[in-house]
Design an enzyme around this catalytic site. Sequence first.
Site, mmCIF file in Angstrom:
data_model
loop_
_atom_site.group_PDB
_atom_site.id
_atom_site.type_symbol
_atom_site.label_atom_id
_atom_site.label_comp_id
_atom_site.label_asym_id
_atom_site.label_seq_id
_atom_site.Cartn_x
_atom_site.Cartn_y
_atom_site.Cartn_z
ATOM 1 N N GLU A 191 43.787 46.641 47.899
ATOM 2 C CA GLU A 191 44.521 45.618 47.156
ATOM 3 C C GLU A 191 44.586 44.382 48.041
ATOM 4 O OE1 GLU A 191 45.102 43.881 44.833
ATOM 5 O OE2 GLU A 191 46.843 44.629 43.718
ATOM 6 N N ASP B 65 45.132 31.850 41.189
ATOM 7 C CA ASP B 65 44.932 32.766 40.063
ATOM 8 C C ASP B 65 45.277 32.248 38.666
ATOM 9 O OD1 ASP B 65 44.326 34.294 42.243
ATOM 10 O OD2 ASP B 65 45.686 35.939 41.800
ATOM 11 N N HIS C 134 38.338 41.659 40.576
ATOM 12 C CA HIS C 134 38.314 43.093 40.862
ATOM 13 C C HIS C 134 37.085 43.815 40.305
ATOM 14 C CE1 HIS C 134 42.362 42.749 42.301
ATOM 15 N NE2 HIS C 134 42.947 42.653 41.137
ATOM 16 N N ASP D 114 41.627 36.377 41.233
ATOM 17 C CA ASP D 114 41.628 37.816 41.362
ATOM 18 C C ASP D 114 40.269 38.242 40.791
ATOM 19 O OD1 ASP D 114 43.587 39.562 42.378
ATOM 20 O OD2 ASP D 114 44.168 40.249 40.384
ATOM 21 N N LYS E 59 39.224 37.183 45.513
ATOM 22 C CA LYS E 59 39.960 38.178 46.310
ATOM 23 C C LYS E 59 40.136 39.468 45.535
ATOM 24 C CE LYS E 59 44.279 36.162 44.869
ATOM 25 N NZ LYS E 59 44.611 37.219 43.927
ATOM 26 N N HIS F 67 39.125 49.288 40.360
ATOM 27 C CA HIS F 67 39.975 48.814 41.462
ATOM 28 C C HIS F 67 41.216 49.691 41.665
ATOM 29 C CE1 HIS F 67 42.633 45.846 43.638
ATOM 30 N NE2 HIS F 67 41.513 45.824 44.351
HETATM 31 C C1 VGL Z 1 48.430 39.437 40.811
HETATM 32 C C2 VGL Z 1 49.223 41.475 40.120
HETATM 33 C C3 VGL Z 1 47.985 42.044 40.309
HETATM 34 C C4 VGL Z 1 48.706 37.976 41.047
HETATM 35 C C5 VGL Z 1 47.184 39.989 41.017
HETATM 36 O O1 VGL Z 1 47.762 37.151 40.962
HETATM 37 O O2 VGL Z 1 49.873 37.613 41.322
HETATM 38 N N1 VGL Z 1 49.441 40.182 40.376
HETATM 39 N N2 VGL Z 1 46.976 41.286 40.768
HETATM 40 ZN ZN ZN Z 2 44.974 42.019 40.728
#
Ligand code: VGL
Ligand code: ZN
Length: 192
Positions: free
Chosen positions: A107, A15, A59, A57, A100, A63
Site C-alpha cells: 500500500e 489523486d 493499482h 493512485d 503510486k 492490489h
Molecule cells: C486513497 C484510499 C485508498 C487516497 C487511496 O487517495 O486518499 N484512499 N487509496
Molecule cells: Zn488506493
Amino acid sequence: MRVGITKDSALIIVDVQRDFMPGGALPVPSGESIIPVINRLIASFKEREMPIIATRDWHPKDHISFKPRGPWPPHCIQGTAGAEFHPSLELPERAIIVSKGTSAEKEAYSAFQGTGLENTLNKLRIKRLFVCGVATEYCVKETVMDALKRGFQTFVIEDAIKGIDVRGEDKAKGEMLKKGAVMTSSPELAFF
Ligand code: VGL
Ligand code: ZN
C-alpha cells in the site's frame, strides 16, 4: 495564514481521479467541489512556469488494499476509466504525473513512497510544496507527512482539499499541523 508562492515552489495535486469523485468506486463526498479551486491554482502556477505535479493512485487489479485483503473496494486500477484524472481537471500538458500504489503487495498512500518524487523535486530545486486534492485523511495527509520528514516547507490549501468526513478531516489537519504543516487557503496565496 498568508503565504508567498516563491520561485522554489511546486503545486502537488493529489489523486483527483474519477474513482475518488461522486459516481466512482471510492468517492469522497462532494469531492468535485474543489476542482474549480484547483483549476485556478493550476492556472496561476502554469502562468509563472512553476512545476505542477499530479499524483494518481495506480493499482494493479489484485492490489493488497482491495477487499478481502485490505479495507477498500477495488479502485483506480491501472488503465481503467476510474483511474483517469477527473475530466473537469485542467491539467496542463507539461504536468508531472506521479503514479503510486503500483506494486500488488504494497500500500502506498504517500506520493513519496516508491515514486522518485523526492529526487524529482530536488532536481528542480523545489523547497516549498503547496498541496491540494483528496482524500484529506489518507493520501493528502501521508503525502504532507512525508514531505515534512524530507524537509520541504509544506503548505496545505484548505479550500482545495476534501476528506471522507468532518471528524476525520479535523483529525488529519491536527496531525499535519503538529508536524509543521502550514494551513492556508487559495485566497491567501500571494504569487511573487
Ligand atoms: C486513497 C484510499 C485508498 C487516497 C487511496 O487517495 O486518499 N484512499 N487509496
Ligand atoms: Zn488506493
